[in-house]
Write an enzyme that holds these catalytic residues in place. Structure first.
Site, short mmCIF file in Angstrom:
data_model
loop_
_atom_site.label_atom_id
_atom_site.label_comp_id
_atom_site.label_asym_id
_atom_site.label_seq_id
_atom_site.Cartn_x
_atom_site.Cartn_y
_atom_site.Cartn_z
N ILE A 95 0.87 -1.19 0.12
CA ILE A 95 0.02 0.14 0.02
C ILE A 95 0.83 1.12 -0.01
O ILE A 95 2.20 0.99 0.33
CB ILE A 95 -1.03 0.08 1.36
CG1 ILE A 95 -0.19 0.08 2.60
CG2 ILE A 95 -1.95 -1.12 1.12
CD1 ILE A 95 -1.23 0.09 3.79
N ASP A 96 0.48 2.41 -0.38
CA ASP A 96 1.21 3.60 -0.22
C ASP A 96 1.64 3.95 0.99
O ASP A 96 1.14 3.76 2.11
CB ASP A 96 0.43 4.64 -1.00
CG ASP A 96 -0.05 4.58 -2.38
OD1 ASP A 96 0.63 3.63 -3.14
OD2 ASP A 96 -1.13 5.00 -3.08
#
Length: 233
Positions: free
Chosen positions: A70-71
């Site tokens: 995920i970012d």
């Protein structure tokens, strides 16, 4: 076979990564990642979740391997597999889009009049950003189901379920709908609206290597919850 060298982690780094564990069994470790902590960095330079996984390395140098990402600005669930067979199985579940992913976001703007819907606008990646483009303009198929859980004025708490995994997909789609995520750089007003990106990977429903379907969850972070309450959501 010679043992792989294990990088030295400080006691503080080991304590930090172990404090993020929210689920563990013989197949995987689930982490509740902090916003601002990168999942991976190029060349594994600096502190990242991937680098901190060395805290779980065995004496032969084998360690858990990331299954997905995920970012950095997004908080919440990230999975790491403990064995090669588990990594192969779980990675395939993600690649084949059989994992149900649930995110929570705080947004502001021209909210949709309806309470739920889907955004299927194609997304084109361009360098470090992405944008919605028209059909035939090179964009990739993208689909995000969304639901407004609570709204006050131009603010809302939104549940988003991305069915594809395009770059910055939830940020791009919510901005396209007219209600960018608070704290979102590029697609919103950045730190004018929040100190960090108000996006949280709250849940995953995934089939484990023993073919048992499980639901994993990460609690809403304190800063996210405080902002939600301050907005009256």
């Amino acid at each position: 076979m010679r043992n792989r060298p294990i990088p030295t982690l400080s006691d503080a780094q080991k304590a930090m990564i172990r404090a993020l564990v929210c689920y563990e069994d013989e197949y995987l470790i689930a982490f509740d990642k902090l916003s601002g902590l990168a999942v991976q960095t190029r060349g594994n330079r600096g502190t990242s979740l991937d680098f901190l996984l060395w805290a779980f390395a065995r004496s032969n140098g084998k360690r858990p391997q990331l299954v997905h990402r995920i970012d950095a600005g997004t908080s919440g669930l990230v999975l790491a597999a403990k064995t090669k067979p588990a990594k192969a199985f779980l990675s395939t579940e993600f690649a084949e889009r059989r994992v149900k992913k649930t995110y929570l976001a705080l947004v502001q703007g021209d909210l949709p009049e309806v309470e739920q819907g889907a955004c299927d606008a194609p997304i084109l990646k361009s360098g470090r950003r992405a944008e919605v483009v028209g059909l035939g303009q090179g964009g990739e198929q993208a689909l995000t189901h969304w639901r407004i859980l609570s709204r006050v004025g131009g603010y809302a708490l939104v549940q988003a379920e991305p069915h594809t995994g395009r770059m910055h997909q939830i940020r791009v789609h919510l901005a396209h709908l007219g209600c960018p995520i608070l704290g979102a750089p590029i697609y919103g007003r950045g730190t004018e609206t929040a100190a960090r990106l108000m996006l949280h990977a709250a849940g995953l429903e995934i089939t484990f290597p023993n073919h048992e379907k499980r639901a994993l969850a990460a609690p809403v972070p304190e800063d996210f919850d405080q902002r939600r309450k301050a907005l009256g959501l």
